[in-house]
Design an enzyme around this catalytic site. Sequence first.
Site, PDB file in Angstrom:
ATOM      1  N   CYS A 164       2.661   4.872  -6.384  1.00 16.99           N
ATOM      2  CA  CYS A 164       3.824   5.746  -6.516  1.00 16.99           C
ATOM      3  C   CYS A 164       3.413   7.185  -6.785  1.00 16.99           C
ATOM      4  O   CYS A 164       4.215   8.091  -6.653  1.00 16.99           O
ATOM      5  CB  CYS A 164       4.710   5.289  -7.658  1.00 16.99           C
ATOM      6  SG  CYS A 164       5.584   3.786  -7.283  1.00 16.99           S
ATOM      7  N   CYS A 183      10.047  12.624 -13.252  1.00 10.44           N
ATOM      8  CA  CYS A 183       9.030  12.534 -14.302  1.00 10.44           C
ATOM      9  C   CYS A 183       9.673  12.262 -15.657  1.00 10.44           C
ATOM     10  O   CYS A 183       9.144  11.511 -16.467  1.00 10.44           O
ATOM     11  CB  CYS A 183       8.218  13.826 -14.379  1.00 10.44           C
ATOM     12  SG  CYS A 183       7.294  14.171 -12.892  1.00 10.44           S
TER      13      CYS A 183
END
Lengths: 382, 276
Positions: free
Chosen positions: B35, B105
């Site tokens: 990822c 994030c």
Amino acid sequence: MDNNATTQVAPEVLEEMLPYFSEFYGNPSSMHTFGGMVEQKIVEARERLARLLGASPEEIIFTSCGTESDNTAIRAAILSNPDKKHIVTSRVEHPAVKNLYEYLAKNGYRVTFVPVDRKGILDLDYLYKNLSEDTAIVSLMWANNESGVIFPIEDIGKVLKEKGIVFHTDAVQAVGKIPIDLKNVNVDMLSLSGHKLHGPKGVGALYVRKGTKFSPFLIGGHQEKGRRGGTENAASIVGLGKASELAARNISGENIRVKKLRDKLETEILNRVSNAIINGDREHRLPNTTSIAFEFVEGESILLMMDEYGICASSGSACTSGSLEPSHVLRAMGVPFTAAHGSVRFSLSIYNTEEEIDFIIEKLPPIIERLRELSPFWKKAL
Amino acid sequence: MWEYTKTVKDHFLNPRNVGIIEDADGVGEVGSLACGDALTLYFKLDDHKRIKDVKFQTFGCASAIASSSALTEMIKGLTLEEAAKVTNEDIAEFLGGLPKQKMHCSVMGRDALEKAISNYRGEAEKKVEGEIVCECFGVTDIEIERAVRENNLTSIEDVTNYVKAGGGCESCHDKIQKIIDETLGRETKVKKKVIRLTNIQKIKLIEETLEREIKPALKKDGGNIELVDVDGNNVIVKLQGTCAACSASEITLKNYVESKLRELVAPELLVEEVQS
């Protein structure tokens, strides 16, 4: 260290350009001497660029950038062959070609994207197998911007000439870095960009071999013999001319020095950092480029930490581009995700010094070490 | 180049609480190498069940590292109940904001914390709920719906920025659009009722709701209800049948009729029974 992105305008280039922003502002199309002086300088620039490529001046069309040159070439080929509906390119092209092909794929064209192997080398069998009577154009980059891998344009040119298929090459990364002599290479069209060879941004050129069917992309005035309308970007064309002259002069001597620096950087980094891999074939490669994959760390982090030391490079990592997947070039090469995310490209120019290379060799290994300490995968991988 | 705030840069270059806690009370792992980012979060509690120590390891870009570092600073000293309330928006805010494309994030930080807390509480690792929509990044419809709802996302691009879904081959874009439409559709409908109802519309909607939803339910128990008047936000009704005599009629009115009308018409409504 990011010269495949863009280069410094050579001081000699800038010096030659400046008067064409101020005193010599005439329109090269004008009848009067004032405009004619500018026209003369454009003639000279065209000759200088033609000399660098081994072409004749009439075969050069000045454009605004590499992307315009690519678009012009590919659209000219399909417009001149309206009954052919198949177009070919590789899977690792610059977006200027890749995205245009994808657009054409949605608009009635059958597209073949030729794969590359793990080293970035083009699958020639696949290319030749897929050519047909219906093929309007083959467009392949001369050298890859990320890996630096060079495609065998000479060999491909011979085959395509026999088959009578239009051959375009995006040589934006190759011109000025490796010798090109179009007298001995069968390409019909070639794109290049000024700012990649120490010329200014905003100017490019398209080489169109004499006898190639052509149709203009920008339709307008009679400039460039009606092949590209629009008043000439005189100062930048003058700059590109000067840059071509310098490139012709530097291509052998300076490039040997650049290659030595690149090789030193590469070897020393591989010696000092474990789990680092070179992306791409090391033999058929531009002398200035190296793409190094650092496993278990992420490219953007590496770039930003290097940036703290004033070291500029680029990365094939997803995060740097704003997309979520690593670069299409690294993916096409089958670089595993573990390595692709941590890939960093260094691309040198004749202005880089040995001190700079030593500085990177000193600063980069601790950066990788630090990021690996942060990484949950590093200890597990050992 | 990304526009990172000073705080992001500081937490990236000098990340706080990096490392591993060997005897951690809770551990949460999210993401993967494929990822492009991953985070492992560890915490240790003190005698008062507050987070005494917290450590992390992150593979990822500057904002992933900064988000992890920020999260550890934010939850230190908190109880797990307090920590569980930290949202991805809180993390982004702590950092002075994140570029839109980097919001995932902060989502990763929140997810790791949730997992670490479940791990401590001995809850079995939550099975992947829902159906995988984005094959490239393994994102489910439930995750997408949650991101849309919590962050008011309106486009596929937004969804990609927050949970990565749709950032790869793009073949799931139609599905994502459908989830956005459905999630927002539901929410906008409710909002419209709150904002745009005129008096007449309100009365009509109350009548409709009584007919469609409430009367059938009451009739099952032999009761019924009649709308007498609507005065501002006061809905005056008359209970009939068994309801009229029922000692629990007050509860029926408040817990059922009023809550139903608040849910479907307007949240500020008050239901009163007419005094006969």
